[in-house]
Structures are given as C-alpha cells and as structure tokens.
Motif scaffolding. Structure first.
Motif, mmCIF file in Angstrom:
data_model
loop_
_atom_site.group_PDB
_atom_site.id
_atom_site.type_symbol
_atom_site.label_atom_id
_atom_site.label_comp_id
_atom_site.label_asym_id
_atom_site.label_seq_id
_atom_site.Cartn_x
_atom_site.Cartn_y
_atom_site.Cartn_z
ATOM 1 N N ARG A 67 0.822 -1.218 0.000
ATOM 2 C CA ARG A 67 0.000 0.000 0.000
ATOM 3 C C ARG A 67 0.856 1.269 0.000
ATOM 4 N NH1 ARG A 67 -3.684 -2.442 4.137
ATOM 5 N NH2 ARG A 67 -4.429 -4.066 2.771
ATOM 6 N N VAL A 68 2.017 1.187 0.636
ATOM 7 C CA VAL A 68 2.936 2.347 0.618
ATOM 8 C C VAL A 68 3.327 2.662 -0.836
ATOM 9 C CG1 VAL A 68 5.235 3.163 1.320
ATOM 10 C CG2 VAL A 68 3.815 1.873 2.937
ATOM 11 N N PHE A 70 1.593 1.990 -3.583
ATOM 12 C CA PHE A 70 0.444 2.577 -4.297
ATOM 13 C C PHE A 70 0.326 4.063 -3.970
ATOM 14 C CE2 PHE A 70 -1.042 -1.887 -4.576
ATOM 15 C CZ PHE A 70 -1.319 -1.932 -5.937
ATOM 16 N N LYS A 71 0.476 4.378 -2.681
ATOM 17 C CA LYS A 71 0.336 5.764 -2.246
ATOM 18 C C LYS A 71 1.483 6.621 -2.809
ATOM 19 C CE LYS A 71 -1.459 9.040 0.157
ATOM 20 N NZ LYS A 71 -2.599 9.724 -0.394
ATOM 21 N N ARG A 73 3.065 6.160 -5.511
ATOM 22 C CA ARG A 73 2.796 6.384 -6.928
ATOM 23 C C ARG A 73 1.890 7.598 -7.118
ATOM 24 N NH1 ARG A 73 -0.193 6.477 -10.755
ATOM 25 N NH2 ARG A 73 0.502 5.916 -12.834
ATOM 26 N N GLU A 74 0.823 7.646 -6.304
ATOM 27 C CA GLU A 74 -0.119 8.790 -6.402
ATOM 28 C C GLU A 74 0.595 10.109 -6.132
ATOM 29 O OE1 GLU A 74 -3.469 8.605 -3.729
ATOM 30 O OE2 GLU A 74 -3.821 6.522 -4.314
ATOM 31 N N ILE A 75 1.420 10.120 -5.085
ATOM 32 C CA ILE A 75 2.095 11.369 -4.686
ATOM 33 C C ILE A 75 3.028 11.853 -5.798
ATOM 34 C CG2 ILE A 75 3.794 12.367 -3.073
ATOM 35 C CD1 ILE A 75 2.629 10.432 -0.930
ATOM 36 N N GLU A 191 5.477 10.445 3.510
ATOM 37 C CA GLU A 191 4.073 10.861 3.332
ATOM 38 C C GLU A 191 3.203 9.673 2.883
ATOM 39 O OE1 GLU A 191 3.914 14.443 0.937
ATOM 40 O OE2 GLU A 191 1.772 14.091 0.556
ATOM 41 N N ALA A 192 3.816 8.756 2.158
ATOM 42 C CA ALA A 192 3.070 7.574 1.679
ATOM 43 C C ALA A 192 2.877 6.530 2.771
ATOM 44 C CB ALA A 192 3.818 6.962 0.497
ATOM 45 N N GLY A 193 3.480 6.769 3.944
ATOM 46 C CA GLY A 193 3.252 5.847 5.060
ATOM 47 C C GLY A 193 4.442 4.979 5.419
#
Ligand code: NAD
Length: 495
Positions: A67-68, A70-71, A73-75, A191-193
């Motif tokens: 999930r980190v 995926f996040k 990638r969005e950022i 920021e992505a966790g």
C-alpha cells in the motif's frame, strides 16, 4: 537565496558533517546551495537507525507494504512538476526530460506495488516420502544505494523502491552535485506511510561511500556511476563479503544498415545523442554507418544537429540544457579540441555555436571518420558529442561493437528482419534496440549492461532486483509419527 541540504534520517531532515560542497545551478553557473558531507561516524549512526527500523518493517504484512507503493505512486504522479523543477534546477536538463525520468522511475514503483507477488516463494510437495520443500524469500537487512548525478530521481527510484518493497531498510547516498531530489523522494515515501528509518538519505562524498562499504551491517551495495568507481565499489564491497551490483559507464553504438530509412535513423540518432546534453548512460555516442550510405547519413545528422536549441532547461523552447559542472564542460571541449588532431572530421562544431553567456553550456558536435584508437572513440565523453565510424559490412560493425570494453546499450536500424535477428543474437551488449535508439527495458524487465558497464551478476529493477535484495531460504520438512522414527547414519537420499 541559497540553501543547505543536510540528510534525512529516521524520518526527519538532519544536519551533519563538518565539510560541505557547493550545489551549482548549471544554467547560470552560480552556486545556489551547499550540501553537507557526512562523516564516517554520521554514516554509522544512520545505519543504526536503519537497522532498528528494518526489523519491524520486514515483519509488517506484505499487503501493507504494498500500500505504501500505491500511495507513493499517487504522490509522485500528482507532484511530478515539483520534482522535475528540482531536477532541472540542480542538474540542468530540460523540464520535459526531467518529467520523463520521473515517469521511468514511477514504472518501478508500479512494479513494486505488486510486491506480494514478487516476494512469493516456491514449494514442492512430497519430494520424498512425507517430505515437502519450500523456498522463502527474506530481506537482507540494511542495504546501501549510491547514485550518480545524471538521473537524480530515476536511479534512486530504481534502487530504493525495490529494496524497501523486499523488506530492507536503505541508506541512499545520492550524488553530491544534485542531492535535493533524493531528499524529496524520501519525504514522499514518509508521506506515503513508510515508517521512519526505513529510507535514509545520507549526503556525502568518498568518506561516506567508504564508510558504507566498510560497515558490517550494510549487507548489499547497489551502485550506478562511472566505470572506475564502479570497479572500485565492486572490488571493495565483494572483499568485505557484501552482495554488490555496480553499474558503470557506456559508449553506445547505433548501427545504420544501408537498407534503413535514413531519415528515421537520423532523427533517432540525433535525439538519442544530444538529449540531456549526452549525459545519459544510454545515450547514443557512436553511429556506425554501414556501406555506401555514410555520406548521406552524415548530411542528415548534421542538418538535424544544426537545428538544436541549447538553452536554460526551464525554457520550454530549449532542446538541450547545460552540462552539470564547469569541469564537465571543459572536458567535453578538450575532446573536441583533440579530435581533429587525431584524424576525425568536425562536421558540426560545438565550440563555435551561439550559447548563453553564463552557465555550463556546450554546443553540439558531430565528428565523422572516427576510429578505434582515437580518444573520442575509446573514452566515455558524457556530453553532446556524436561520433560517426564508417565500416564496409555488417560483420565489421558487429566486430567493432564486440571489441568495445563498454557494453551497456546498442541499436540497429534496418528494414531487414534477418540482419536484425543476427545482430540481436551476436552482439555482446546487455540491452539491444531494433529500430529503437535507447532500449531502456520497461519496468517488468531488468536493466543492465555487460563488460565494463556492469560489475556483478544482477541487473537493476524488475525481477532481477527482487533476487538481489532478498536471500532465499529452503526449508525441507517431514512430520513423522513417533513409530516411524529410526536410527540411520546414511546420507539422506530422496527415496
Ligand atoms: P561518479 O562515478 O563520479 O559518481 C557516482 C557516485 O559515486 C556518486 O554518488 C559519487 O558521490 C560517488 N563517488 C564519486 N567518486 C567516488 C570515489 N572516489 N569513491 C567513492 N565514491 C565516489 O559518476 P557520475 O559522474 O555521478 O555519473 C556519471 C557516470 O555514471 C557516467 O559514467 C555514466 O555512464 C554512469 N551511469 C551509468 C548508468 C548505467 O546504468 N550503467 C546509469 C547512469 C549513469
């Protein structure tokens, strides 16, 4: 306003190091900031932080680790412009090219988002009576990633993303010439966790690199840079029992066969030679003209080279920006100065073009009648200089390329499938393009050259990278009834 870049350790920016180096803006030549250079003691403390963080990171469920990605990638996708501007400011390449490197780095983030799949092991049931075997993949621990100036975002994203996805903690040591992109990436990971301490950026020079090579808790070294340093990294890290992959320099040849579409070949060669001012490890630096097309091809190359606009990378009308430093500029000019004396013909002269006054700008050069034995052929120039070598036959072209000590990428332009296939099979180079001038593999394959372009046996990103950043453990198990047990001093066979 100048700035100071320190380090990023344990999820926060940190100052450290008595020494510092200048960060220049290549488009103006001005020093725009300073980067702090870590001491051996600072590196040691960062490795301790990483080691501590790695234990819990590797135990986190792999779906959560994914999930980190995926996040992240969005950022990065949402803020590509911001990252590109940082790259252009410190590296000098044009903004569209900076965005291109971010996109290629993102491909690996996307690949790593499938880490649950990539970390899967293997199993075999009933290999002998009541015996099953399974193979797990486990993280190595703390790994170090040492990166070059020319891709300040893409190469870090190739290395650290995979290492982290595989459950390791990372010390990233970026190039001291353009260190800000690495800090930006580390903050994006947070920021992505990503938990603090899993990705740490330590800025520095040889002292920091040597401290990583010597540190007993650093289990593996990934390196990309010039060949002499790659060789040094490989030899030093291997002697200390570390896993190491060290990618070095390049001299990439593009063969143009007599049957090729010469306009398409000239477009491709000029784009691949002068893009990013030739500061790409996959840049085409030698065109090998086969047979009687050489005069026509050189004319087409020259026409195109003369149209290129050299200027500030932030100006959308620039095709090519400046070089990274004054020293890099002086070096390129020295190669062009020496070429004529060695017998090359200067068709387009980068020394005489109109260029912005300040900054590390160099015009584009096209040299004809270049041969092995000339410095411009034998050495990596890493600037906007394209050499043309004329040969009579396909076989001569293949022999020429296979004699080079570098073997990163190569390409052939032809309309004939048979020559293309022969080239593909016979050429001793790690990445091959058929009518593709810069054959950087997509993220689902791995990237790497042969010979002096890569020391080690694993390529970077993609599936091979998951092998590099994991250890395989094979478990053989049997569950016996107490009554089935017996004394047997023989070597176990699979009966
Ligand atoms: P470089 O070898 O000077 O530096 C690379 C890294 O090594 C940097 O982090 C630097 O701080 C460190 N370093 C430099 N000198 C050192 C020393 N004496 N001891 C220990 N560490 C040292 O390379 P560069 O100029 O930053 O990058 C350009 C080079 O990288 C070119 O040769 C290019 O072809 C190569 N490159 C290769 C690939 C590839 O995939 N094969 C990709 C990108 C760049």
């Amino acid at each position: 306003m100048t700035y100071t870049i320190g380090h990023y350790v344990g999820g926060a920016r940190l100052a450290g190091g008595d020494r510092s180096a200048g960060i220049f803006q290549p488009a103006t030549g001005a020093e725009q900031g300073r980067v702090q250079l870590a001491s051996t003691e600072f590196v040691d403390s960062a490795v301790q932080v990483a080691s501590e963080a790695q234990r819990s990171w590797s135990q986190l469920g792999s779906a959560k680790r994914a999930r980190v990605m995926f996040k992240l990638r969005e950022i990065i996708e949402a803020r590509t412009d911001e990252l590109s501007a940082i790259i252009t400011s410190e590296h000098g390449k044009v903004l569209s090219d900076a965005a291109g490197e971010v996109a290629r780095g993102l491909e690996n983030v996307e690949f790593c988002a499938g880490l649950v799949h990539h970390m899967k092991g293997e199993a075999a049931e009933q290999v002998a009576s009541g015996i099953d075997v399974l193979q797990r993949r486990q993280a190595l621990g703390v790994v170090a990633c040492i990166t070059p100036f020319n891709f300040p975002a893409m190469v870090p994203l190739w290395m650290v993303t995979t290492a982290i996805a595989a459950g390791n903690a990372v010390i990233l040591k970026p190039s001291e010439r353009d260190p800000s992109a690495a800090i930006w990436i580390a903050e994006a990971f947070t920021e992505a966790g990503l938990p603090p301490g899993v990705l740490n950026v330590v800025n520095g020079d040889k002292e920091a690199v040597d401290a990583l090579l010597e540190h007993p808790e650093v289990r593996a070294i990934s390196f990309v840079g010039s060949t002499p340093i790659a060789r040094y990294i490989y030899e030093t890290a291997a002697t200390r029992g570390k896993r190491v992959q060290a990618l070095g320099g390049a001299k990439n040849h593009m063969v143009v066969m007599p049957d090729a579409d010469l306009d398409a070949a000239a477009d491709a060669a000029v784009s691949a030679a002068y893009g990013s001012a030739g500061e790409r490890c996959m840049a085409v630096s030698v065109v090998v003209a086969v047979g009687d097309i050489a005069d026509a091809l050189v004319e087409k190359l020259a026409q195109r080279a003369r149209t290129l606009r050299v200027g500030d990378g932030r100006d959308a009308t620039s095709d090519m920006g400046p070089l990274i430093t004054q020293a890099a500029k002086d070096r390129v000019l020295e190669f062009v100065d020496g070429a004529e004396g060695e017998g090359a013909t200067i068709v387009v002269d980068g020394r005489t073009q109109d260029l912005p006054e300040a900054g590390f700008f160099v015009g584009v050069s096209l040299l004809d009648n270049v041969r092995p034995g000339m410095r411009v052929y034998d050495e990596e120039i890493f600037g906007p200089v394209l050499a043309v070598v004329r040969v009579e036959t396909f076989d001569e072209a293949v022999r020429l390329i296979n004699s080079s000590k570098f073997a990163n990428g190569t390409a052939i332009f032809t309309r004939d499938g048979r020559s293309a296939r022969q080239f593909e099979v016979a050429i001793e180079v790690g990445m091959v393009g058929i009518n593709v001038p810069i054959p950087v593999p997509i993220g689902a394959f791995s990237f790497g050259g042969w010979k002096d372009s890569l020391f080690g046996d694993t390529h970077m990103y993609g599936p091979e990278s998951f092998n590099f950043y994991t250890r395989r453990k094979v478990v053989t198990s049997r569950w016996l009834e107490a009554s089935e047990s017996q004394l047997d001093l023989g070597f176990p066979t699979n009966g």
